[in-house]
Design a protein around this motif. Structure first.
Motif, PDB file in Angstrom:
ATOM      1  N   ASN A 730      36.089  46.316  47.556  1.00  0.00           N
ATOM      2  CA  ASN A 730      37.471  46.343  47.916  1.00  0.00           C
ATOM      3  C   ASN A 730      37.761  46.739  49.329  1.00  0.00           C
ATOM      4  N   GLU A 733      36.662  44.304  51.982  1.00  0.00           N
ATOM      5  CA  GLU A 733      37.629  43.181  51.954  1.00  0.00           C
ATOM      6  C   GLU A 733      38.780  43.702  52.833  1.00  0.00           C
ATOM      7  N   THR A 782      37.765  33.963  49.256  1.00  0.00           N
ATOM      8  CA  THR A 782      38.322  35.220  48.662  1.00  0.00           C
ATOM      9  C   THR A 782      39.496  34.975  48.096  1.00  0.00           C
ATOM     10  N   ASP A 784      41.169  37.954  47.460  1.00  0.00           N
ATOM     11  CA  ASP A 784      41.751  39.222  47.940  1.00  0.00           C
ATOM     12  C   ASP A 784      43.183  39.027  48.321  1.00  0.00           C
TER      13      ASP A 784
END
Length: 1989
Positions: A730, A733, A782, A784
């Motif tokens: 995380n 990202e 992604t 995210d």
């Protein structure tokens, strides 16, 4: 002497005091006071006089006057004279003591007056009051209270009296037994003591300075003993408090030794009261006074009482004071005063008692102790001076207390210490640090706490501490050296952030004071203060906290001000710059608010200030130290993201100013390594730092970013198979997100000439490399969110950079479409149920900058972008800001996010619109927005309209029209927005007005006006917006109307229709308010501009109808009706034509549109007139022939009148049409009445019939479309709406409406209507008659019939005479006598006859004309069925009583002769029947006969012809003549004129012809008649006839049994295919049709038409039954009644009329047995007996004596034929000249008694026969043979065997036989009667020698009557005429013709019938109708019934 005006006015006011309203009483009081200001003495005397005169005035009213007197005295005491004062004193004294009982309000008011006067006239007052204060007598309560109040109000005047007063009062103390008296004595002692103290304290001002305390000591002590020893122990709490309150002031005046003596008892006694009373204030106050008195005398008793005092008083302080209870706060104050007194005397013992209490676990104890400490520090400074260290050391424990109440108390103690030098002692810094820490406490939001006294404080700890610190810094001079520069230590530590504002303010004031001391005094001596922060730290801290200027009580301004005063300490070069820049920054803060300040702009100002500061310093070393300090402080702001973000920007700015590139790269690397990437603010701050740094260091910045990606740190982080990961996935990202964001900031901040070339090559490549991760060679996007948001933002900034850089040159962004598609995908991926992320907003912002770049987007991409963005934002749920209850951070964040997203959408659409700034581009944009604007969801509409307003405003602002072009879609767009001006949401309404405003200005621009042109009407729309704020529908729609007015005047004509069409589409808007607004605007536009839309009206009407079908809302229907009304007011004819063109039957919507035309009377009248014109203009029906064979034509209604009639119904069914209907009452009534008449029997067109059936099967029409029903209903609603409901009800109750629709009874229904109109709507008739008169000449029979019927019935009412219409209507009725329509003529006669009942007084005037009309009616030539004659007779009967006798005399005989044929009237199926009889009878004559020849046949034909005449009223109809004249041999037999004598009743039954063969169908058969079914060929003998058989009966083998003749006669005809129309069926053998043929000559009897042999036919000899004739009782009734009425006008000697009476006498007598007793209304007079000259007694049916009715009265009496005969006979009786006969008629023919017909006839005949016998003897006739009377049983019983033919009714018949011939015949028969006259012959009868013969001859005609009862009555008359010998009957039989052989005369007695005797006497063949038959006997069942037993 007259009272003065003031006194009268005052008296009036005082009289009004009795009013119970408190407001009125207050106004009276104010008025008296006002008057007292100008005339005080006058008012006071008036009040005195009024109160004395009104001694009984209730005390509440007296109080008002006394209070007014007190106010006047107080305000004017200086100007009051003694006399007036004396009057007032005396009045007040009396008022106060008038009542012995205490009435507080009244007596208090009087006492107050005395006190007010006593301020100046104390001696006068005391003189009056002391008279009522006598020793030994307990005074009045208010006497004592007045003394007490006087002592307070006038101390110097009252104290000299106190000694004597006390002397008198002391003995009274023991006398006081009541508590209220004891209380008032205590009250007096308290105030006496206080006034004495004040007097002694001001002896220098006192009038008697010699007064001493000792003067009153003894008296006071004596009173004290009574109070303390007696009253203080009382159980009444109020009394004890009064005693305690008095003892405090009294203690100052007690002798010292007495006080010292009493203290050991007094103090414990007072302390004990704390336990007994909750209200401790009075106790504490008195205790404090006692303690002060004790200290003043130096008492030693307090030392002993100290512990008890401290122990009792301390809990009083610890108990919290309730600020809402003032006494508790006062009690605290008094207790603290007690501690002050004790601390001054015993400081050590008090501290020793208090300080241990600070360690108590009880919060209240600690707080209370701190409050006492503050009180002691402040009030006993000298005693506490040496105790300072001890007190400071004892405060250590309270400094650590976390309780807020304790903290507040500690801060208060610190404040007290600061003022008295405690903080200058060692340990004072700890107290200051504590104070600053309390200032740094977080600010608490106000909370709703329970109303607990413990929790109620003046302010929070933080605010108290801030105020305390500021006060210490600014007001306590001795604290300056303590606080400066010590407070700077608290500026940089982050934990003191909340205290920065008071710290900065305090430091600024301290620094300014130091600057005042000297130039260098404010410089910071770091050598002396090692703990102080550095200048870099102070500058960084103050600059960073200034980035949030309004946080922490506006610390930004305070920090900047402090920074300004520290300029010398920071850097000497900054003085000039900061002196200029800092005030401007502070001013910017003060000019804005937290919400109004643009944060971005403010930060830019601060960064610019920083840049200027760095430039001013111009010292790289200083800059390096500065940036290093900034980086060091980064971690301090971890909990402050906004400040840290700004600090990053400051670092970037400072790095940009740094010359050392190595330092720059080093710091950037350090920032990348130490950044907290999981925090959004830090990511953005870091990116901002890189972007700002790139301004001067682009290459170093990009290189450092690429180096970081290649660094081991990053590789470790992103390695796929790394086992030991330094960072989580995380966080990786987040690092990528930060790097992508850094590139965006670099692109937007870097110089454009350098960055454009590197965007696609470096920046975008790296960005997408970070965004798209490859796993095993596959690109994975992604998920995210942070990475996505950073990508979007970075692309947005890159687009901004390209756009801003592209202004300098052309730059084609090749990846534009790719990036837009990527943004659209991001937007589509967002959920539509909520807005959780800013992806939408940022993506749309990015697209906003992308769409303006080159190249252009394709149309599909553009459409997809717009639709996606609109759906993504507009479809979201409601704005979270509208639903949240509180201001939560999450809700606030969502609200901000929503607002930003909506703004982004607006900006995007503006960017798209700017690419095509044309009407087409605008239309294309609103093609996408239109569905959202009309959405049924409020939030969608609100957002769409808000966006629309923004777009239109943008369009207007950007519009630059170079040539005048049409704004072709103006109407459509205005129609889209204007209805939204009444939306349910106020915001939508406001934005909608803005949209219309912009559209109108855009139109003006396109018309050529300048963009800055101002149009007053359009500007008026802005003023209308205020009216849209409130949701009042009335205001909203009025505003919409005003908007429509503006639009209507500004929309071009070519746009008007498109505007209206689009507006009509708005009727289906899901928001009801908007649909209502659309209707309002449509109607307003039509009012304003509808006059130019004439050609479009049909289209508009069609649209309205279609919309009514689509929308089922009540308000839409009403508004559409209003629209129709508006159009009609402008284009009446077009609207009416359009509506009339609607399909029939009208549906409900069309009906509603019609009803809308009834809104305004004037328009409604015009519409009604047009509809009436359309009803009258076209023919009401058309004739249409049927295609079926043999069918006639039918009438088909024409469409236009039918539609107009339906339209009239709909309009008049609206209640609003009443006024218009009243105005057109007569035309409407006449037109609809005639419409009803023209539609009777009219059918709908085939197309409408099928349509009506279909509509009824699907959805039934509102009402029937049948023409007649439609017209009737329209007439009904017209009457109801015209105010004639009574007419409608009356006609309905009489069944008139149903009658109108009946073809047969239509005229009756019209009569009912006319009668109702005459009764209930008389004033309306003149115009109706005027309009109806022309229709009497109409080509339509139906209209003439209707009008005539209406007029006829009007004449039945007196209203036509009252309205002066009689002559007009009567003349028109007279003119209708020649009308070709029989019914019109008949109705005209009826109307003329109705004048007798309607206007009888006018009949005499017009008698001749009316009589002529009636006679003409009876002589009508074209009246085959005598209907006109019937009506004439009926009407004449009604008129007779009112006519002049001379008018009737001239026509009396003619009328009598004319009506005689109707006495026996029957109606055959047609005259054609008689003609057919004659034609059939004539054929055998042309071939020769086997009988008696032509003469015999001629006589028979004459008989038949006379029968036809009898039926036809004396005229041979046209249908008979051709049949007669077919035979040339009949010319001599045809009579040329009607017979003079009564005609013979028509034949009915079987007429036998002479033939050798026996007849099978004999009418009168003998005992052995052959079979009637086969003519005897069967050989079966006919059974013996019985009473139930008919005339001719077949044998049982030939025909089935049949009914009796009576049943056959009454049975209706049954036609078969063989019979001609109108021919009845044969009732005998075969049921074949009967031919109306009479066999004559040698015709063979017994054959019917069906029984003819081949070759026979009509010429074959046969005998048939003639058709049965129809009854006409109305003719008989009317004619008989008329005949009876006419007898009144005959003269006694009128032989001609007497002959007519004789002609009708037999008929009247016989018709007493008339078979048709139906009752009909016949007009008959109320008769009188001329013979007797007295009123005639009437029976039941004919009325009552004339005396009961007014003169000339007539009645429509229900009479049957027998009753009519009775009436006529009674009327004829007096004219016959026979007294006995007249009396018998009067006696026997009464209606109230039954009639024995046989007995009656016997008596009548006796009179007639006796008269005839006397007449015969007087004529010289031969005497009768006296052998005795013949005893023929038939004659004796009144029977007669068969009918006889007329012996001669006209000149063509054989002459009648004389009397002698009859006697000779009887003698030849062997039966000579013996005639003896019974009565003398009357004079009139003597002139008729042949009277009896004539009567008997007439009677014989009725033997052939087709009425059974008449045939039965006729022989009875014959028999009764000869009571002793039946000579007349036989004589008449003999007279009829030649007889057979006389050998068998009267021999056949066994048959019981005279026919046998005749047969025996003659040739054996009885005579029937002039021929002979053989072997027949009497078979008539009625005659057989007359046979004697």
């Amino acid at each position: 002497m007259m009272e003065s005006r003031i006194r009268r006015l005052a008296t009036t006011l005082m009289d009004a005091t009795t009013d119970k309203d408190p407001l009125v009483q207050e106004q009276i009081y104010n008025a008296l006071c006002y008057l007292g200001e100008s005339e005080p003495e006058e008012i006071l005397h008036s009040c005195d006089e009024y109160l004395r005169q009104h001694d009984k005035l209730a005390y509440p009213h007296r109080v008002i006057i006394l209070k007014a007197m007190e106010t006047v005295v107080r305000n004017n005491i200086a100007s009051l004279d003694k006399s007036t004062a004396k009057v007032v004193i005396f009045l007040a004294s009396n008022e106060m003591t008038k009542s012995k009982e205490v009435i507080r309000d009244w007596q208090q008011a009087a006492s107050s007056v005395l006190v007010a006067v006593g301020q100046r006239f104390i001696n006068k007052v005391m003189e009056e009051v002391l008279t009522k204060f006598q020793p030994g007598i307990l005074p009045h309560y208010f006497i004592v209270q007045t003394f007490a109040n006087l002592s307070v109000s006038n101390v110097f005047g009252m104290v000299p009296f106190l000694n004597s007063i006390l002397g008198t009062m002391l003995p009274m103390l023991g006398m006081a037994k009541q508590d209220h008296m004891k209380s008032v004595f205590c009250y007096a002692l308290q105030h006496f003591s206080e006034s004495i103290q004040e007097y002694l304290a001001n002896l220098d001002k006192a009038p008697d300075p010699t007064v001493r305390k000792d003067t009153f000591s003894n008296e006071i002590f004596s009173a004290y003993e009574v109070l303390f020893n007696s009253w203080l122990q009382h159980r009444e709490a109020k009394l004890r408090l009064a005693v305690v309150e008095a003892m405090g002031p009294m203690s100052y005046l007690m002798p010292s030794e007495k006080l010292e003596e009493q203290l050991p008892k007094l103090i414990p006694g007072i302390l004990a009261l704390y336990k007994k009373h909750t209200e401790a204030f009075y106790i504490s106050k008195s205790l404090c006074q006692i303690l002060e008195a004790s200290v003043n005398i130096g008492s030693r008793s307090l030392d002993v009482q100290l512990d008890a005092l401290l122990g009792t008083l301390h809990p009083q302080i610890c108990a919290p004071a309730d600020p809402f209870v003032p006494l508790t706060v006062k009690n605290h104050t008094e207790v603290l005063r007690c501690f002050t007194v004790l601390a001054c005397s015993f400081p050590d013992r008090v501290l020793a008692f208090l300080l241990p209490k600070l360690e108590s676990s009880n919060e209240r104890t600690r707080v209370g102790t701190l409050l006492i400490m503050r009180q002691i520090i402040n009030s006993a400074p000298s005693q506490m001076e040496i105790k300072k260290p001890f007190i400071l050391s004892s405060m250590k424990l309270p400094l650590q207390d976390s309780n807020d109440k304790v903290k507040r108390a500690v801060v208060q103690v610190i404040s007290a210490m600061a003022h008295h030098g405690y903080l200058e002692q060692p340990g004072g810094e700890a107290m200051m640090e504590y104070l600053v820490r309390q200032c740094a406490l977080p600010s608490e939001a106000p909370k709703k706490q329970p109303l607990d006294a413990d929790d109620l404080t003046s302010d929070s700890v933080q605010s108290i501490s801030v105020n305390t610190l500021f006060l210490l810094s600014t007001t306590v001079d001795r604290m300056n050296n303590v606080l400066w520069p010590y407070l700077l230590e608290f500026v940089t530590p982050i934990q003191f952030t909340n205290a920065l504002t008071p710290l900065c303010k305090s430091l600024m004031y301290l620094a300014m004071k130091k600057q005042e001391e000297g130039e260098n005094a404010s410089l910071i001596r770091y050598d002396l203060n090692g703990n102080l922060p550095s200048p870099y730290a102070l500058t960084t801290r103050l600059l960073v906290v200034s980035s949030q200027p309004y946080a922490g009580d506006c610390r930004g301004a305070a920090a900047l001000r402090l920074l300004s005063v520290l300029q010398y300490s920071v850097h000497p070069a900054l003085e000039q710059l900061w002196s200029k820049r800092v005030p401007s920054l502070v001013e910017h803060i003060e000019e804005n608010t937290e919400k109004g300040l643009c944060q971005k702009e403010w930060e830019e100002k601060l960064l610019l200030f920083l840049q200027e500061t760095l430039a001013a310093v111009s010292d790289n070393t200083w800059v390096c130290h500065f940036v290093t300090e900034m980086c060091r402080q980064l971690n301090c702001y971890n909990g402050f993201p906004l400040e840290k973000n700004f600090l990053y920007k400051c670092i970037g700015t400072t790095l940009g100013a740094c010359v050392s590139k190595d330092l720059v790269q080093k710091q950037l690397q350090e920032l990348l390594e130490t950044a907290r990437y999981h925090e959004e603010a830090e990511r953005e701050g870091l990116a901002s730092c890189f972007g700002i740094c790139a301004i001067n260091h682009l290459e170093e910045t990009l290189a450092k970013l690429e180096d970081f990606v290649r660094s081991d740190v990053f590789k470790k982080s992103v390695g796929l198979f790394s086992i030991f990961k330094d960072r989580s996935d995380n966080e990786v990202e987040k690092i990528k997100s930060t790097l992508i964001l850094c590139y965006g900031f670099v692109a937007v901040h870097a110089p454009k000439e350098l960055v454009l070339s590197r965007i696609e090559a470096d920046i975008l490549k790296n960005i997408f490399q970070y965004f798209n991760t490859k796993v095993l060679g596959i690109k994975v996007e992604t998920k995210d969110l942070t990475l996505k948001l950073c990508l979007i933002r970075s692309l947005c900034m890159i687009s901004q950079a390209i756009y801003n850089g592209g202004k300098c040159g052309d730059f084609v962004f090749s990846r534009k479409a790719e990036l837009v598609a990527q943004m659209v995908e991001f937007i589509k991926a967002e959920p539509l149920d909520a807005m959780r992320t800013p992806v939408r907003q940022r993506a749309m912002v990015t697209c906003t900058y992308l769409v303006v770049l080159e190249p252009h987007l394709s149309d599909p991409d553009r459409t997809e972008l717009i639709d996606t963005c609109l759906a993504s934002v507009l479809a979201l749920p409601p704005d979270p800001g509208q639903e949240r209850d509180g201001i939560g951070s999450d809700a606030l964040h969502k609200e901000i996010l929503y607002g930003d997203t909506l703004s982004a959408l607006k900006d995007l659409l503006k960017s798209l619109l700017q690419r095509n700034l044309t009407p087409h581009g605008l239309q294309d944009m609103f093609a996408h927005l239109g569905p959202w604007i009309k959405s049924n969801k409020e939030q969608e509409r609100q957002r769409a309209v808000e966006i629309s307003a923004a777009l239109l405003d943008f369009y207007l602002g950007k519009l630059n029209v170079s040539t005048v072009v049409p704004f072709y879609n103006l109407g459509v767009l205005i129609a889209l927005f204007s209805p939204r001006c009444s939306d349910s949401l106020a915001s939508v309404r406001q934005h909608a007005v803005d949209c219309v405003y912009c559209l109108l200005y855009i139109q003006l621009c396109y018309e050529g006006f300048a963009r800055d042109h101002t149009d007053e009407m359009v500007e008026g729309l802005k003023a209308l917006k205020k009216g849209l704020e409130e949701p009042d529908f009335t205001v909203l729609f009025h505003t919409c109307h005003n908007i429509a007015m503006v639009v209507g005047k500004r929309v071009p004509p070519d746009q008007l229709m498109s505007l209206l069409l689009a507006m009509f589409e708005g009727l289906a808007d899901p928001d009801k308010n908007c649909s209502r607004a659309a209707t309002v605007m449509i109607n307003s536009l039509l009012k304003e501009r509808g006059s130019v839309l004439q050609e479009k009206v049909p289209d508009i009407m069609s649209i309205i109808h279609s919309k009514l079908q689509e929308v089922d809302e009540e308000h839409i229907r009403k508004a559409a009706q209003q629209t129709v009304y508006i159009l009609a007011s402008q284009h009446k004819s077009v609207v009416v034509s359009s509506l009339l063109g609607s399909a029939l039957p009208f549906d409900s919507h069309t009906c509603a549109m019609w009803r809308s035309l009834a809104a305004e009377p004037t328009l409604t009248s015009q519409i009604l007139e047009q509809l009436l014109e359309k009803v009258n203009r076209d023919v009401p029906y058309k004739e249409s022939k049927c295609f079926l064979l043999g069918s006639g034509s039918e009438r088909i209604a024409t469409p236009l009148p039918l539609a107009a009639t339906c339209a009239l119904y709909e309009i008049m069914s609206a209640p609003e049409s009443g006024a218009a209907v009243l105005g057109l009452y007569a035309p409407l009534f006449v037109t609809l009445l005639l419409r009803v008449s023209c539609t009777v029997g009219v059918q709908l067109p085939k197309s409408l019939q099928s349509r009506e059936r279909r509509s009824s099967s699907l959805s039934p029409a509102p009402r029937s479309l049948h023409p007649c029903s439609c017209a009737v209903e329209t007439l009904k609603v017209m009457l109801a709406r015209g105010g004639s409901e009574a007419v409608t009800k009356a006609v309905g109750s009489a069944g008139g409406w149903d009658l109108m629709a009946s073809p047969e009874r239509h005229h009756d229904g019209i009569a009912v209507l006319a009668g109702a109109m005459a009764r209930h709507a008389g004033p309306r008739l003149p115009l109706i008659v005027k309009n109806l008169v022309p229709t009497l000449s109409s080509v339509f029979d139906s209209q003439r019939i209707t009008t005539t019927a209406f007029f006829a019935e009007l004449l039945n009412s007196n209203v036509v005479n009252d309205l002066m219409l009689l002559e007009t209507v009567m003349d028109n009725m007279t003119g209708r006598q020649k009308d070709p329509c029989l019914l019109v003529r008949m109705l005209a006669l009826r109307g003329l006859g109705n004048i007798s009942s309607g206007s009888p007084e006018k009949v005499r005037k017009h008698g001749a004309k009316l009589l002529a009309s009636m006679v003409n009616g009876m002589d009508d030539k074209d009246d085959p069925h005598n209907l006109v004659a019937l009506e004439a007779m009926s009407s004449l009967s009604k008129l007779l009583d009112h006519l002049e006798e001379r008018d009737i005399q001239s026509m009396l005989l003619h009328i009598a002769i004319r009506i005689r044929p109707f006495f026996d009237s029957v109606r055959e199926p047609g005259d054609r029947a008689c003609a057919l009889v004659l034609s059939k009878a004539a054929r055998p004559m042309s071939q020769g006969t086997r009988g008696r020849g032509v003469s015999g046949v001629g006589s028979r034909v004459q008989a038949v012809l006379r029968g036809c005449w009898g039926t036809g009223g004396g005229q041979v109809s046209a249908g008979i003549c051709p049949a007669i004249f077919r035979c040339p041999r009949w010319s001599l037999c045809i009579p040329q004129a009607p017979p003079a004598s009564p005609p013979v009743p028509p034949l009915h039954g079987v007429i036998r012809a002479q033939d050798p063969a026996p007849s099978c169908s004999s009418a009168i058969r003998g005992p052995a008649a052959p079979c009637s079914g086969c003519g005897g060929s069967c050989g079966s003998p006919q059974p013996e006839p019985n009473h139930s058989q008919a005339l001719a009966s077949p044998c049982p083998s030939c025909a089935p049994p049949r009914q009796a003749e009576l049943d056959v006669a009454r049975r209706p005809p049954s036609l078969s295919s063989q019979c001609p129309p109108g021919c009845p069926q044969c009732p005998h053998c075969c049921g074949a049709p009967l031919q109306a043929v009479v066999g004559i000559g040698d015709v063979e009897a017994g054959r019917c038409a069906a029984g003819e042999s081949p070759g026979e036919g009509l010429n074959s000899p046969r005998i048939l039954l003639a058709p049965r004739l129809q009854e006409q009782p109305d003719l008989r009734q009317s004619s008989i009644v008329l005949f009876g009425n006419l007898t009144k006008f005959s003269e006694e000697d009128c032989e001609a009329f007497f002959e007519q009476i004789l002609n009708g006498l037999v008929t009247l007598l016989l018709h007493l047995q008339d078979p048709k007793p139906e009752v009909v209304k016949v007009s008959a007079p109320l008769p009188t007996s001329r013979h007797q000259g007295a009123p005639l007694a009437w029976g039941t049916g004919l009325g009552r004596p004339r005396g009961a009715e007014p003169p000339g009265a007539r009645r429509s009496l229900p009479l049957s034929v027998p009753q009519a005969c009775k009436f006529a006979l009674r009327m004829c009786g007096p004219n016959m000249g026979c007294e006995g006969l007249c009396d018998m008629f009067l006696n026997h023919l009464r209606e109230d008694r039954s009639l024995h017909y046989g007995e009656f006839m016997n008596n009548v005949c006796k009179h007639l026969v006796s008269a005839a016998g006397a007449r015969g003897a007087g004529a010289g006739a031969a005497k009768w043979d006296p052998r005795g009377p013949a005893q023929c049983p038939c004659v004796l019983t009144g029977t007669f065997p068969f009918p006889a033919q007329c012996p001669g009714c006209c000149s063509a018949c054989p002459a009648p036989l004389g009397f002698q011939e009859l006697v000779a015949v009887l003698r030849a028969a062997g039966r000579v009667p013996c005639l003896t006259p019974l009565l003398p012959l009357p004079p009139q009868m003597q002139s008729y020698p042949e009277m009896l013969n004539r009567l008997i001859s007439t009677n014989l005609f009725y033997f052939k009557s087709n009425w059974v009862d008449i045939r039965a009555a006729a022989p009875m008359f014959i028999g009764e005429s000869c009571p002793q010998a039946s000579w007349c009957s036989v004589g008449l039989f003999l007279k009829a013709g030649p007889w057979g052989c006389p050998g068998e005369a009267f021999g056949a007695r066994s048959s019981g019938c005279a026919a046998s005797a005749v047969t025996a006497h003659g040739q054996g063949t009885p005579w029937v109708g002039g021929a002979h038959t053989r072997g027949s006997s009497c078979t008539d069942p009625v005659l057989q019934q007359q046979r004697p037993a």
